[in-house]
Enzyme design. Sequence first.
Site, PDB file in Angstrom:
ATOM      1  N   SER A 164     -15.080 -21.609  95.016  1.00 40.13           N
ATOM      2  CA  SER A 164     -15.355 -22.775  95.853  1.00 40.13           C
ATOM      3  C   SER A 164     -16.149 -22.459  97.118  1.00 40.13           C
ATOM      4  O   SER A 164     -16.742 -23.357  97.700  1.00 40.13           O
ATOM      5  CB  SER A 164     -14.050 -23.491  96.203  1.00 40.13           C
ATOM      6  N   HIS A 187     -13.974 -27.009  90.300  1.00 41.58           N
ATOM      7  CA  HIS A 187     -15.351 -27.354  90.675  1.00 41.58           C
ATOM      8  C   HIS A 187     -16.286 -27.433  89.472  1.00 41.58           C
ATOM      9  O   HIS A 187     -17.493 -27.538  89.634  1.00 41.58           O
ATOM     10  CB  HIS A 187     -15.900 -26.330  91.678  1.00 41.58           C
ATOM     11  N   LYS A 241     -12.543 -34.146  92.641  1.00 48.91           N
ATOM     12  CA  LYS A 241     -13.892 -33.727  93.039  1.00 48.91           C
ATOM     13  C   LYS A 241     -14.930 -34.542  92.268  1.00 48.91           C
ATOM     14  O   LYS A 241     -15.109 -35.706  92.569  1.00 48.91           O
ATOM     15  CB  LYS A 241     -14.019 -32.218  92.867  1.00 48.91           C
TER      16      LYS A 241
HETATM   17  C1  LIG Z   1     -10.124 -28.103  95.329  1.00 44.33           C
HETATM   18  C2  LIG Z   1      -9.552 -27.051  94.481  1.00 44.33           C
HETATM   19  C3  LIG Z   1      -8.238 -27.142  93.999  1.00 44.33           C
HETATM   20  C4  LIG Z   1      -7.320 -28.258  94.434  1.00 44.33           C
HETATM   21  O1  LIG Z   1      -7.681 -29.493  93.894  1.00 44.33           O
HETATM   22  P1  LIG Z   1      -7.150 -30.846  94.587  1.00 44.33           P
HETATM   23  O2  LIG Z   1      -7.214 -31.846  93.499  1.00 44.33           O
HETATM   24  O3  LIG Z   1      -8.055 -31.130  95.731  1.00 44.33           O
HETATM   25  O4  LIG Z   1      -5.747 -30.577  95.039  1.00 44.33           O
HETATM   26  C5  LIG Z   1      -7.778 -26.171  93.147  1.00 44.33           C
HETATM   27  N1  LIG Z   1      -8.557 -25.114  92.790  1.00 44.33           N
HETATM   28  C6  LIG Z   1      -9.822 -24.983  93.244  1.00 44.33           C
HETATM   29  C7  LIG Z   1     -10.651 -23.809  92.798  1.00 44.33           C
HETATM   30  C8  LIG Z   1     -10.355 -25.927  94.103  1.00 44.33           C
HETATM   31  O5  LIG Z   1     -11.592 -25.781  94.565  1.00 44.33           O
END
Ligand SMILES: *Cc1c(COP(=O)(O)O)cnc(C)c1O
Length: 394
Positions: free
Chosen positions: A182, A210, A241
């Site tokens: 990320s 992602h 996302k």
């Molecule tokens: C954003 C993210 C999460 C968490 O997801 P949410 O739905 O925002 O709680 C988990 N793993 C990774 C790699 C992320 O980038």
Amino acid sequence: MRQDPLAFLTTELNALRDQGLYRRLRVLESEALAHATFDHTSVVNLSSNNYLGFATHPRLREAALEAVRTYGVGSGAVRTISGTMALHVELERRLAAFKKVEAVVVFQSGFTANAGTVSAILNKDDAIISDELNHASIIDGARLSRATIKVFPHKDADAARAIMRDLPAGQRKLLITDGVFSMDGDLGPLPALCDVAEEFGAIMMVDDAHASGVFGAQGRGTVDHFGCHGRVDIQVGTLSKAIGVLGGYVAGTRDFIDFLCHRARPFLFSTSHPPAVTAACIAALDVLESEPQWMEQLWDNTRFFKAGLTALGFNTGRSESPITPVIVGEAPVAMQFSDKLFAQGVFAQGIGFPTVPKGQARLRTMPAATHTREDLQYALDMFGKVGRELGVIP
Ligand SMILES: *Cc1c(COP(=O)(O)O)cnc(C)c1O
């Protein structure tokens, strides 16, 4: 007078202020658009995970409104008591088909999906072999499980193999990587890690937060992108996302998912999603299938923006995805860069230690499908102007 027993936190906050690490939250006053209003300022928004513009897509909006009219605003209970609605079952069926697996369970967030899964399936006798840059929710799940945690250098499958070799043959092992990292936007080496997992009989898990809606056919994720269907036992995705709404999910075999429904603590002890969230997620899957233009535009914009940054002389690291870091070095420079850009109408969040290593502070940019070329060209022009002012580029 009673002394405030929380006064020590004020001391810690003041220490953050002294180190320049105190953060004020920017407030979004418009919809989460590619060109949005934060803190009374209209900006090109390069800091959102809303890759495809689904957070404001008319079909998702309509599905959410319709669900509110038909089913109200809350589910009333946790999934295991009376909070499993027909909509939840429908979303899980759709996600399983999308990921080409037997079954899926949806959690309140990607965070709880990761933490709840890892802590449910492992215990103190087991081992977790984890990339050093894996997401915080994986680390928390690993800690909650009380399993032994072995960290391997970023993307280094040979190092993961060496760790496996040193562990007792009979010990249960979980090999885990992010699909897309990320903060750097690079990809986990899935085929090589699957080889290692198979060699040692380890469980293979990929956190694709992602990647859903970004990589693979119709956005099925990195397992599809790398042709690793059938080799990854556990896939985690987020609905927060590119899907544009909220939630996380776990995909795998029917018995594995059934087990999570009996043992994953966020599933057992936290209320299920409201109907609007679930209906909007179902609509998002419809849109991913019927409107391929969003993914195409996302990648067109990504190529345009990355090429522009590179031509200006910026260091964009090792990104292979829309997540494009602009690495500037020290944290105060990143924060100053971000503030100056904001004043020029461009929002790119500055990120420093401990989220990224010391000396690698950066602005994290993410072009979306819904940016216009004018938005992106304007952002590039401002990056050039501020970058020269601060001496980041010649
Ligand atoms: C954003 C993210 C999460 C968490 O997801 P949410 O739905 O925002 O709680 C988990 N793993 C990774 C790699 C992320 O980038």
